[in-house]
Structures are given as C-alpha cells and as structure tokens.
Scaffold this motif. Sequence first.
Motif, PDB file in Angstrom:
ATOM      1  N   LEU A 199       9.425  -8.908 -13.693  1.00  0.00           N
ATOM      2  CA  LEU A 199      10.071  -9.378 -14.919  1.00  0.00           C
ATOM      3  C   LEU A 199      11.501  -8.839 -14.896  1.00  0.00           C
ATOM      4  N   THR A 200      12.452  -9.683 -14.526  1.00  0.00           N
ATOM      5  CA  THR A 200      13.834  -9.251 -14.350  1.00  0.00           C
ATOM      6  C   THR A 200      14.581  -9.227 -15.682  1.00  0.00           C
ATOM      7  N   ALA A 201      15.761  -8.613 -15.660  1.00  0.00           N
ATOM      8  CA  ALA A 201      16.570  -8.500 -16.882  1.00  0.00           C
ATOM      9  C   ALA A 201      16.909  -9.874 -17.443  1.00  0.00           C
ATOM     10  N   SER A 202      17.257 -10.828 -16.575  1.00  0.00           N
ATOM     11  CA  SER A 202      17.610 -12.157 -17.080  1.00  0.00           C
ATOM     12  C   SER A 202      16.408 -12.842 -17.717  1.00  0.00           C
ATOM     13  N   GLU A 203      15.212 -12.556 -17.213  1.00  0.00           N
ATOM     14  CA  GLU A 203      14.006 -13.125 -17.830  1.00  0.00           C
ATOM     15  C   GLU A 203      13.686 -12.419 -19.145  1.00  0.00           C
ATOM     16  N   VAL A 204      13.935 -11.117 -19.202  1.00  0.00           N
ATOM     17  CA  VAL A 204      13.740 -10.376 -20.450  1.00  0.00           C
ATOM     18  C   VAL A 204      14.626 -10.955 -21.542  1.00  0.00           C
ATOM     19  N   ALA A 205      15.877 -11.275 -21.185  1.00  0.00           N
ATOM     20  CA  ALA A 205      16.835 -11.770 -22.179  1.00  0.00           C
ATOM     21  C   ALA A 205      16.383 -13.083 -22.810  1.00  0.00           C
ATOM     22  N   GLN A 206      15.497 -13.815 -22.143  1.00  0.00           N
ATOM     23  CA  GLN A 206      15.022 -15.085 -22.685  1.00  0.00           C
ATOM     24  C   GLN A 206      13.811 -14.926 -23.596  1.00  0.00           C
ATOM     25  N   LEU A 207      13.264 -13.704 -23.689  1.00  0.00           N
ATOM     26  CA  LEU A 207      12.157 -13.461 -24.605  1.00  0.00           C
ATOM     27  C   LEU A 207      12.667 -13.503 -26.038  1.00  0.00           C
ATOM     28  N   LYS A 208      11.788 -13.757 -26.980  1.00  0.00           N
ATOM     29  CA  LYS A 208      12.141 -13.767 -28.397  1.00  0.00           C
ATOM     30  C   LYS A 208      11.355 -12.652 -29.081  1.00  0.00           C
ATOM     31  N   LEU A 209      12.054 -11.549 -29.389  1.00  0.00           N
ATOM     32  CA  LEU A 209      11.408 -10.377 -29.981  1.00  0.00           C
ATOM     33  C   LEU A 209      11.862 -10.186 -31.425  1.00  0.00           C
ATOM     34  N   ASN A 210      11.064  -9.444 -32.178  1.00  0.00           N
ATOM     35  CA  ASN A 210      11.431  -9.031 -33.530  1.00  0.00           C
ATOM     36  C   ASN A 210      10.910  -7.606 -33.709  1.00  0.00           C
ATOM     37  N   ALA A 211      11.184  -6.759 -32.709  1.00  0.00           N
ATOM     38  CA  ALA A 211      10.523  -5.459 -32.595  1.00  0.00           C
ATOM     39  C   ALA A 211      11.393  -4.332 -33.128  1.00  0.00           C
ATOM     40  N   GLU A 212      10.771  -3.435 -33.886  1.00  0.00           N
ATOM     41  CA  GLU A 212      11.455  -2.208 -34.271  1.00  0.00           C
ATOM     42  C   GLU A 212      11.673  -1.316 -33.057  1.00  0.00           C
ATOM     43  N   TRP A 213      10.710  -1.337 -32.134  1.00  0.00           N
ATOM     44  CA  TRP A 213      10.772  -0.502 -30.933  1.00  0.00           C
ATOM     45  C   TRP A 213      10.380  -1.317 -29.711  1.00  0.00           C
TER      46      TRP A 213
ATOM     47  N   ALA B 213      18.185  -2.501 -20.651  1.00  0.00           N
ATOM     48  CA  ALA B 213      18.419  -2.157 -22.061  1.00  0.00           C
ATOM     49  C   ALA B 213      19.180  -3.267 -22.763  1.00  0.00           C
ATOM     50  N   LYS B 214      20.268  -3.726 -22.151  1.00  0.00           N
ATOM     51  CA  LYS B 214      21.038  -4.812 -22.746  1.00  0.00           C
ATOM     52  C   LYS B 214      20.167  -6.052 -22.930  1.00  0.00           C
ATOM     53  N   ALA B 215      19.346  -6.349 -21.921  1.00  0.00           N
ATOM     54  CA  ALA B 215      18.506  -7.544 -21.992  1.00  0.00           C
ATOM     55  C   ALA B 215      17.530  -7.464 -23.162  1.00  0.00           C
ATOM     56  N   PHE B 216      16.926  -6.297 -23.391  1.00  0.00           N
ATOM     57  CA  PHE B 216      15.984  -6.162 -24.503  1.00  0.00           C
ATOM     58  C   PHE B 216      16.707  -6.179 -25.851  1.00  0.00           C
ATOM     59  N   PHE B 217      17.917  -5.625 -25.926  1.00  0.00           N
ATOM     60  CA  PHE B 217      18.701  -5.763 -27.154  1.00  0.00           C
ATOM     61  C   PHE B 217      18.959  -7.239 -27.435  1.00  0.00           C
ATOM     62  N   TYR B 218      19.348  -7.957 -26.391  1.00  0.00           N
ATOM     63  CA  TYR B 218      19.651  -9.379 -26.536  1.00  0.00           C
ATOM     64  C   TYR B 218      18.417 -10.147 -26.992  1.00  0.00           C
ATOM     65  N   ALA B 219      17.258  -9.766 -26.459  1.00  0.00           N
ATOM     66  CA  ALA B 219      16.019 -10.463 -26.824  1.00  0.00           C
ATOM     67  C   ALA B 219      15.600 -10.182 -28.257  1.00  0.00           C
ATOM     68  N   GLY B 220      16.100  -9.058 -28.845  1.00  0.00           N
ATOM     69  CA  GLY B 220      15.807  -8.801 -30.249  1.00  0.00           C
ATOM     70  C   GLY B 220      15.221  -7.451 -30.573  1.00  0.00           C
TER      71      GLY B 220
ATOM     72  N   ARG C  66      15.293  -3.785 -31.898  1.00  0.00           N
ATOM     73  CA  ARG C  66      16.167  -2.983 -32.766  1.00  0.00           C
ATOM     74  C   ARG C  66      16.459  -1.624 -32.133  1.00  0.00           C
ATOM     75  N   SER C  67      15.454  -1.010 -31.529  1.00  0.00           N
ATOM     76  CA  SER C  67      15.613   0.307 -30.900  1.00  0.00           C
ATOM     77  C   SER C  67      14.868   0.316 -29.571  1.00  0.00           C
ATOM     78  N   LEU C  68      15.376   1.121 -28.650  1.00  0.00           N
ATOM     79  CA  LEU C  68      14.751   1.237 -27.333  1.00  0.00           C
ATOM     80  C   LEU C  68      14.458   2.694 -27.022  1.00  0.00           C
ATOM     81  N   LEU C  69      13.303   2.918 -26.381  1.00  0.00           N
ATOM     82  CA  LEU C  69      13.022   4.201 -25.736  1.00  0.00           C
ATOM     83  C   LEU C  69      12.981   3.891 -24.251  1.00  0.00           C
ATOM     84  N   VAL C  70      13.972   4.401 -23.486  1.00  0.00           N
ATOM     85  CA  VAL C  70      14.120   3.999 -22.079  1.00  0.00           C
ATOM     86  C   VAL C  70      14.162   5.224 -21.172  1.00  0.00           C
TER      87      VAL C  70
END
Length: 564
Positions: free
Chosen positions: A513-527, A551-558, A560-564
């Motif tokens: 699951l690459t960053a570009s594929e992550v960016a196409q996900l639709k999230l509404n996640a607090e974490w 990290a950028k890809a998951f922010f783009y997908a939606g 709110r916060s990341l633990l990386v």
Amino acid sequence: VAYALTDLGQLYLRKGKHGKAQALLSRALETWSKTSIADNRGEAVTLEMMARTLQASGDLDAALPHIRRSAEILTHRIAISNSSLSSGPRSERLSHRKVFTLHVGLLAAVNERNANPALVSEAFEAGQLAAEIAAGDALKRMAARYASRTDSLAVAVREMQDAIDRFRPVDSTLMQAASEPPEKRSAERMANLRGELARLEQRIGDFSARLTREFPEYAEMVSTKPFAARDARQLLGEREALLAFVVDTDVSYVFVLRRDHLTMRQLNIGRKALDVQVQALREALDAAGVETVGDLKPFPVETAHALYKSLLGPVEATLLNIDHVMVVPDAALQSIPLGLLVSNPAPKVGRLEDYLTVEWLARKMAFTTLPSVGSLRALPRFAQPASASEPSIGFGDPLLDGSRQGSRGIKAATKLGARGGIADVAEVRSLAPLPETSAELKALAAGLKATQGSVHVREQATEARVKAMDLSTYRAVAFATHGLMAGEFKGLEEPALVLTPPKTGSIEDDGLLTASEVAQLKLNAEWVILSACNTAAPDGTPGAEGLSGLAKAFFYAGARSLLV
C-alpha cells in the motif's frame, strides 16, 4: 547587465573584496530599478547578495533593509504561484530558503545587540517561510475540507485538490512534449494534453468560484502567509508551548512561543553537526537483527544529553511549567522525537535496568510534531470529534513466508524489486512474518472498545480489502506491519506499508500500500496509527523532508492526527 553585475559582485564577495562587491551590486540594483519587471526574482538575488556583503562588512543595520526587500519579493512570488495551478510555491520556497534563513540570522544578530520584540516576531514569520514542509500543505488542505460547513462543500474541496494535483503532472508533461525537436513532436499528443488541461482548468475554476462564494475562509486556511505570533499565541493553553526550529549551515535558531511571550535564541549547532548526532541516536534504535534483549545496542545517553544542551539548553528556562510542547522540526530534527533527548547528565548506564534512571525528556512533557507553524492555525478548525460512528479498525500480521521473525524495517527487504510498477509478490511474501502485530491490534481494539471483528489480520489484511472498505466510518485506523522507505531498494519509488500479497500481483493489489494509494483513501479519523518502521520518513524524492511521505498521504486522505 544586472545579472552579470550581480554575478561579478558575488565573486568579489567570495574573495573578501567587500568594497568592490558593494559597488557592483549597487550598479545592479540601479539597473533593476530601470526595468518594468515587478517582483523580479533576479532583483531578489541581487538584494540578497548586497545583504550578505554588508553583513560581511559588519554593517548589520544596512544589511537588514536589503534582505527584507528580497524576502518580500520572494514571499509575494510564492503567494502568487500558490494561487495559480503551477507546482511553484513549495519548489520556489525551497530554492530560496537561504534568503529566509539569512533574514532570520540578521534579525537575530540585530536583536542580540538591541533587544526588540518586533524583530523577534518578524524573525518568527521569516522562519516559517524557511522551514515550511510538504506535510504542512497537506494538513492545511485537509483542515479546509473538514471545516467546510456542509458535506457537499467538503467533497468540492477534495475534488478541487484532486484536480489541481492532476493538473500539475499534465502541465509538466505538456511542457516536456513542447520542448522536443520538431521531428519528434506529436501534434495529436500535444492537442490531447492541452484539451485535458483546459478541462481540468475549467473544473478547478468552477470549484474555486463555488468555494469563494460559499466558503470564503478556504483561501485563508490554505494560504502560505506566515502565522503571526500574536495570533498563534491565542491558540495555546497556559501550559502549552510551540517550539519551532530553523537549521542553517553553521548555526540554528529556535523559537519558543507561549501564550504570554515569544523567545528567539541562536543555537551553536549547524546542519552537519546536527546530522551526525541525530544519526548516532537513530542507529542506536535500529532494531535490525535484534531477536533477544541481549541483542539490543547500547543507547548513547551522553549524545542525547549533549543534543539537549545544544537545542534546548538556551531556552530551558522558558519551558518551565510546560506540560505539552508542539514541535515544528527542521532538517535532521524531523527524524527523531525530541522526547528521546536526555535533560540531565545521566548516571553510568551499564545494565538494561539502568535506563530506568535516565531523565528522558518525554517523562517531563508530552510532544506533538506539527508539519508547520501554520498547522496550528488549521488544527482548531477540525478539533471537534470526528463524526465517524465506529471506534477503530486495524490491519496487520500479513501472511509472509520469511524464515524467521524480523523487525518492521527496510533492512528486511533490501532485495525487494518491482516489475512494471507492480511489486514482485513472491519477494513481498519472502519478508519476515510479524506475528506479534496480531496481538497488538487486538489489544488496541479492546482499549478503544471496538469489536474483535474490526481487526483484519493474516489473509484478511490485504491491500484490496483496505481499498474496498469504507474507512470513513472509523475514528481510529491502525496498521501494524513492515514500513518500507522509498529509494532503499530497486523498484519502489515511494514509501509503502506491507500487506498480505495475492497469488498474482496487479495494479490494484501487489501487497504494498504505497503513499500515492494511501492518498486516494477517504478517511474521517481522529487517529491513524502506523506501527511500522520509517513511517515518518521522507517520500523518496531528492531533498524531501521528513513527514512528506506516508504521513503527508494520510493527512491528505483525512487523518486529523498521526502516530508514526
């Protein structure tokens, strides 16, 4: 003529002949004044060289107006390009970073001689232009999606972002096609590219007009304009502080923003020395080949303390009574959590239990990394809990056939290759299994009061499943697996998370699951929790910053916060 005079002036500056350099640069500035070019990048370069010449001559007061004007020109160019469809803003900001760091340095030097809060505030804003990173832009745009007042507006913001992201590579491809020799140029291909650009431009224009009409805050939220200290202070609690770094060649700068004041200090550590010390800390944490406690490498506590003294010693007093620090890192500091530093000289560490006595900075205060100071402006817009109805979902413990248990890092996968953009699934499958991640995800689900059915492991932890599910209904999304960095091995040009590979690889599912594929996900996640190595690493492009990949890809997908 002005360009030539500037180049010659720069040569005299390098030879230490400041008088000749100043005379030539003055002629260049006079020449620029006779042109009708507004906000000219060439003039900005001349102004920068004049500021450096005056600084070398010891005339800081005369240097400051020149670097201010240079920075003003470049800031305006960045703002204009940010509102256009080109990919200019970030690349131009990075290419002229040295102007903004010089601006910070001159302000710091003048302020050291004659303390002035206005100079410190000016330096705080200049530092933001020097240090802004890609993930910060993604976070601001994600904030704008969430801040829109209706679901349809949130969709419109996302669709406009997608159209802009599509416009840029098509625009670049057209420019390359147009520059080919006439005998190789395809009129039909160029016409198709121009047609696609026209359609995208119309689509972007329609979305932009609607957002301006129905959501006027959007332009302000995605702006590259620096965040003024007086406004940023209002978003901090009484026991919170924002710590922003600007790393230069020989020295660095730190800003500490609290609700009641802003402090700036010059640090006697530059880029190279910082790289060496950070690398020493990272190598000590490398879990490759660690199978038992006895395999653990000794941690360089002395280095962690020395780095603390270099970075935070000068501002130690300003962090008293602070519980939570939001950090905007720069350069190598993007590669380590500051909580890893040691605040006091440590006793001798000989046995594993001796580490219990080490005064890790994480024990004194909590740390949150922000991609940019501007992220602070974006965060309150979506601070409300996510509207997602389900507690959490997790993916991990992929079916892998490696001969023994391994760490969640790249060194387990140095032979991994790809053919035609699709990973070799046999080699993905040869990675070491991670059976402990199954228990980890189940414990996480229990802690978040989710059902065990929300844990997808082994044959259920596939790339196809992740892409097919509606992940926007989950408040927390977790991945516990191998994290792979871009550029570390042949065929993978972007970071990725490893999932259970299929029998035969395809574009839709090859186990990565690459960053570009992550960016196409639709999230509404607090974490979003990425329990894997290297998930805060760069995206793999030359000069890319930390947090610019997954990290950028998951922010783009939606997220709110990341633990990386």
